[in-house]
Design a protein around this motif. Structure first.
Motif, PDB file in Angstrom:
ATOM      1  N   TYR A 218      25.589  50.919  82.753  1.00 33.15           N
ATOM      2  CA  TYR A 218      25.007  52.177  83.203  1.00 33.15           C
ATOM      3  C   TYR A 218      24.849  53.108  82.003  1.00 33.15           C
ATOM      4  O   TYR A 218      25.841  53.537  81.414  1.00 33.15           O
ATOM      5  CB  TYR A 218      25.886  52.837  84.268  1.00 33.15           C
ATOM      6  N   GLU A 240      25.203  64.397  81.516  1.00 31.57           N
ATOM      7  CA  GLU A 240      24.242  63.387  81.975  1.00 31.57           C
ATOM      8  C   GLU A 240      22.940  64.072  82.353  1.00 31.57           C
ATOM      9  O   GLU A 240      22.931  65.060  83.088  1.00 31.57           O
ATOM     10  CB  GLU A 240      24.822  62.623  83.170  1.00 31.57           C
ATOM     11  N   TYR A 248      33.158  58.255  81.443  1.00 30.69           N
ATOM     12  CA  TYR A 248      33.606  56.864  81.466  1.00 30.69           C
ATOM     13  C   TYR A 248      35.073  56.841  81.032  1.00 30.69           C
ATOM     14  O   TYR A 248      35.558  57.777  80.392  1.00 30.69           O
ATOM     15  CB  TYR A 248      32.814  56.013  80.484  1.00 30.69           C
ATOM     16  N   TYR A 259      32.140  53.442  83.980  1.00 25.02           N
ATOM     17  CA  TYR A 259      31.618  54.717  84.469  1.00 25.02           C
ATOM     18  C   TYR A 259      32.418  55.203  85.671  1.00 25.02           C
ATOM     19  O   TYR A 259      32.701  54.442  86.590  1.00 25.02           O
ATOM     20  CB  TYR A 259      30.150  54.560  84.853  1.00 25.02           C
TER      21      TYR A 259
END
Length: 323
Positions: A218, A240, A248, A259
């Motif tokens: 991811y 993000e 993470y 994650y």
């Protein structure tokens, strides 16, 4: 008799008022309430706070500096602040300016700092050129990562290498983790997100190349990584999509990473940049908010701090912004 009753009622009232006031100074965890945004100075706009606790026991925050109503994040210097109580802050003034660099003249963006080899290191992004947002192909903007040194946590810092750590790839948002005898650099870079570089022993270059980390499959768009260690776990945290803060976990600073999700929501569809540090036994999240405070042009950035709490398994509890 009536006078005695009145005295008792008055005494009870005073006691309840004292209890109420003492409770109002605490949060739901019984911790002292934090004052936000951080009181760094009147009309002093700061962002991208990088917090550290050095050997003197104080907390130091290194920030970028937004000029009043600046054009497109054209920023010229970096600041440092220190405190012993998270309330009263000493402003150590600009600790470095792009005017002191030979290889960049703009974009004094999100910095970080580290202590190693008996010296303090200030790692920073800076650049040249112009970003054409209307016709991107005409953009000439470039950014690289520099590193400066000082014998003091508040500078003056000096660029000892006279250039960036590398010229390609385009990079910004550096974060350094000193883990034992080693120091690792994490960045946001064009085509090189989720990469790590080991710093050389003298901290003036990287030892080898940028190396891709295993992020468990991811890898969303991100900026501003911040890596820290707590107990047996390392945490790779980031804005993000440049909005929400997510993370993470791993048992090595190089991963592989797993994650874990979100720990702070976005606010007003605006960017965020953060750091996490333990101070006097309590973990803290530093970040910035876009607020309209004595502004000539609406919302501008201001540094803030919140308490950070963990679950028994080491995962991070969601954090809400102070009102």
């Amino acid at each position: 008799m009536l006078n005695i009753v009145i005295k008792i009622i008055f005494t009870v009232f005073i006691v309840l008022m004292v209890i109420s006031c003492s409770h109002s100074d605490k949060d739901k965890h019984g911790l002292p309430k934090l004052i936000n945004p951080l009181q760094f100075g009147h009309k002093l706009r700061t962002a991208d706070p990088s917090a550290h606790v050095w050997n003197d026991g104080k907390i130091y925050v290194y920030t970028s500096h937004d000029q009043e109503c600046q054009e497109d994040f054209w920023m010229k210097d970096w600041y440092a602040f220190s405190s012993s109580d998270l309330t009263n802050w000493e402003n150590h003034g600009p600790i470095l300016s792009v005017d002191e660099l030979t290889w960049a003249d703009n974009y004094a963006w999100a910095p970080d700092a580290a202590y190693k080899n008996g010296k303090y290191y200030f790692v920073f992004p800076a650049g040249t050129g112009h970003k054409d947002r209307l016709v991107p192909k005409n953009s000439t903007k470039w950014m690289g990562i520099g590193i400066a040194e000082s014998d003091s946590p508040t500078g003056p810092f000096k660029d000892m290498i006279g250039g960036p750590l590398w010229e390609t790839p385009y990079a910004n948002d550096p974060a350094i983790l000193v883990d034992g005898d080693e120091a690792y650099l994490y960045v946001h870079a064009k085509g090189y997100d989720y990469h790590i570089a080991k710093m050389s022993e003298n901290m003036r270059s990287i030892d080898g190349e940028l190396t891709k980390m295993d992020m468990g499959g991811y890898e969303p768009k991100m900026e501003g990584p911040w890596v820290f260690k707590r107990g047996d776990y390392y945490y790779y945290t980031m804005p993000e999509n440049n909005r929400v803060l997510t993370y993470y976990m791993a048992t090595s600073p190089k991963g592989p990473w797993e994650y874990k999700g979100l720990f702070m929501e976005q606010e007003n569809e605006s960017n965020n940049h953060h750091s996490i540090v333990e101070y006097n036994g309590q973990w803290l999240l530093f970040y910035h908010r876009w607020l309209d405070i004595d502004s000539d042009c609406g919302r501008q950035r201001h540094s803030a701090v919140e308490y950070l709490h963990f679950n028994p398994d080491g995962t991070i509890k969601p954090v809400k912004r102070s009102e």
